[in-house]
Design an enzyme around this catalytic site. Structure first.
Site, PDB file in Angstrom:
ATOM      1  NE  ARG A  51      -2.901   0.466   3.324  1.00  0.00           N
ATOM      2  CZ  ARG A  51      -2.186   0.644   4.438  1.00  0.00           C
ATOM      3  NH1 ARG A  51      -1.445   1.731   4.587  1.00  0.00           N
ATOM      4  NH2 ARG A  51      -2.198  -0.252   5.400  1.00  0.00           N
ATOM      5  CE1 TYR A 103     -16.481  10.413 -16.312  1.00  0.00           C
ATOM      6  CE2 TYR A 103     -16.071  10.494 -13.950  1.00  0.00           C
ATOM      7  CZ  TYR A 103     -16.358   9.775 -15.090  1.00  0.00           C
ATOM      8  OH  TYR A 103     -16.537   8.420 -15.003  1.00  0.00           O
ATOM      9  CE  LYS A 200     -12.498   7.051 -18.436  1.00  0.00           C
ATOM     10  NZ  LYS A 200     -12.916   8.314 -17.856  1.00  0.00           N
TER      11      LYS A 200
HETATM   12  C1  PLP Z   1     -13.333   8.742 -16.562  1.00  0.00           C
HETATM   13  C2  PLP Z   1     -13.030  10.095 -16.065  1.00  0.00           C
HETATM   14  C3  PLP Z   1     -12.798  10.345 -14.704  1.00  0.00           C
HETATM   15  C4  PLP Z   1     -12.923   9.260 -13.650  1.00  0.00           C
HETATM   16  O1  PLP Z   1     -11.949   8.300 -13.799  1.00  0.00           O
HETATM   17  P1  PLP Z   1     -12.142   6.750 -13.390  1.00  0.00           P
HETATM   18  O2  PLP Z   1     -10.854   6.133 -13.776  1.00  0.00           O
HETATM   19  O3  PLP Z   1     -13.330   6.243 -14.155  1.00  0.00           O
HETATM   20  O4  PLP Z   1     -12.403   6.744 -11.920  1.00  0.00           O
HETATM   21  C5  PLP Z   1     -12.476  11.638 -14.323  1.00  0.00           C
HETATM   22  N1  PLP Z   1     -12.393  12.636 -15.227  1.00  0.00           N
HETATM   23  C6  PLP Z   1     -12.622  12.434 -16.545  1.00  0.00           C
HETATM   24  C7  PLP Z   1     -12.518  13.580 -17.482  1.00  0.00           C
HETATM   25  C8  PLP Z   1     -12.949  11.171 -17.007  1.00  0.00           C
HETATM   26  O5  PLP Z   1     -13.193  10.986 -18.310  1.00  0.00           O
END
Ligand code: PLP
Length: 384
Positions: A51, A103, A200
């Site tokens: 951790r 978001y 992403k």
């Molecule tokens: C997907 C996303 C998040 C959240 O991220 P996770 O990995 O799904 O927790 C935050 N900001 C933006 C712009 C995103 O596209």
């Protein structure tokens, strides 16, 4: 070799990385372990418990720091876990000014979790940095910016907001998920914290959920590290490895996302059945000049509305797509299509979402890196 001398396209591959010291493995091994042998209490090789730190995660954190031109990287179990850690720098009574069309998950975290703990959030349209000034007071501790925004592709002038933040001694955090450091490096524009959903574009292959923070300041890094370890929302070794592997091709993928995005945005803009296309690369985009100034290119995220189209029409179109997959998320090599009103923004009341332009007929595309002709043929048959 110092990373400082490397250009971006080399940093994605080599930034913060050294061959493994045990056997010279070129890719960092997946240290799938929770704990580490000690010779005497405290006598370890820098790792005591996963951790607190894990060598595969360290490799990812070093890479993140390098590509964002930062000094310290922190990897979390998700993008939202990374945002959660930033807000935990604050206490009751502190105020945050954030982008209004955030978001959806960030909005939910702020409103439904952190407001309960007495933190105050102001959601402000930041297309003009002056609008932020109205909400500044002695309790303002953080400005939270997302640019380009989702799904309306608004662009916020990071430099202008950073100037304001500096002047009033307020932290500025930028969610750089949509742009990635290939297109913009917020720390160079004056931000204090860069945040990513590495799920992403950084991961890039829709196979992992990971979050990241990058900073330059040592004190700030120490505070965030304390929260990361104390709250424990860390990224596992296998997921760290996958994101590291993704980052190595970030520059190649992003340029192709941008190239395909440009072709599709123009195709849609010239289509007789399309009413409106949202993409920051158009000269008539309200903040095109800022986009051109702070971004290297315009990305592969596009939203559009068909003429005279309803909620049901938009759903019918995305259901007809064959090369584009109907799915949540974005930033993978495959093209995805979504319907914000029923998917990503479904939890926001209709009048609330329509204020920022998220109408029932809006369709959002995450343009992948397939052959552009196949993507256009697919859109053509679905819109027809
Ligand atoms: C997907 C996303 C998040 C959240 O991220 P996770 O990995 O799904 O927790 C935050 N900001 C933006 C712009 C995103 O596209």
């Amino acid at each position: 070799m110092s990373d400082k001398n490397l250009r971006f396209n080399s940093k994605t591959i080599h930034g913060g990385q050294q061959p493994d010291t045990a056997y010279g493995a070129v890719m960092p091994p997946i240290y799938q372990t929770s704990t580490y042998a000690q010779t005497t209490p405290g006598g370890h090789m820098g790792y005591a418990y996963s951790r607190s730190a894990n060598p595969t995660r360290t490799a990812l954190e070093n890479s993140l720091a390098s590509i964002e031109n930062g000094a310290f990287g922190l990897a979390f179990g998700s993008g939202l876990a990374a945002i959660d850690a930033v807000i935990k720098l604050l206490g009751p009574g502190d105020e945050v000014i954030c982008t209004n069309d955030l978001y959806g998950g960030s909005y939910r975290l702020f409103k439904q979790i952190f407001e309960k703990f007495g933190i105050v959030f102001h959601f402000v349209g930041m297309d003009n940095a002056d609008k932020v000034t109205k909400y500044l007071n002695s309790k303002t501790k953080l400005i939270w910016v997302e640019t380009p925004t989702n799904p309306m592709m608004n662009i916020i002038d990071i430099r202008a907001v950073a100037k304001l933040a500096k002047k009033h001694n307020i932290l500025l955090a930028v969610d750089n998920t949509f742009a990635t450091p290939y297109l913009q490096t917020p720390l160079d524009l004056g931000a204090d914290i860069v945040m990513h959903s590495a799920t992403k574009y950084l991961g890039g292959h829709s196979d992992v959920v990971v979050g990241a923070l990058v900073v330059r300041d040592k004190d700030l890094a120490d505070k965030l590290y304390f929260i990361q370890n104390a709250s424990g929302a860390v990224c596992g070794p296998m997921d760290s490895f996958l994101v590291l592997r993704g980052i190595k091709t970030l520059h190649v993928r992003m340029q192709r996302h941008c190239d395909n995005g440009r072709v599709i945005a123009k195709y849609l803009a010239n289509h007789p059945k399309i009413e409106k296309v949202y993409w920051p690369g158009f000269e008539n985009h309200p903040n095109h000049d800022i986009a051109k100034n702070q971004m290297k290119d315009f990305g592969g995220m596009i939203s559009f509305v068909c003429k005279g189209s309803s909620y049901a029409d938009a759903i019918a179109i995305i259901e007809k797509l064959k090369v584009f997959t109907l799915a949540e998320s974005l930033g993978g090599v495959e093209s995805l299509a979504g319907h914000p009103a029923s998917m990503t923004h479904g939890s926001i009341p209709k009048f609330e979402r329509e204020k920022s332009g998220v109408v029932d007929a809006l369709i959002r595309l995450s343009v992948g890196i397939e052959d552009e002709a196949d993507l256009i043929a697919d859109l053509e048959q679905a819109i027809d």
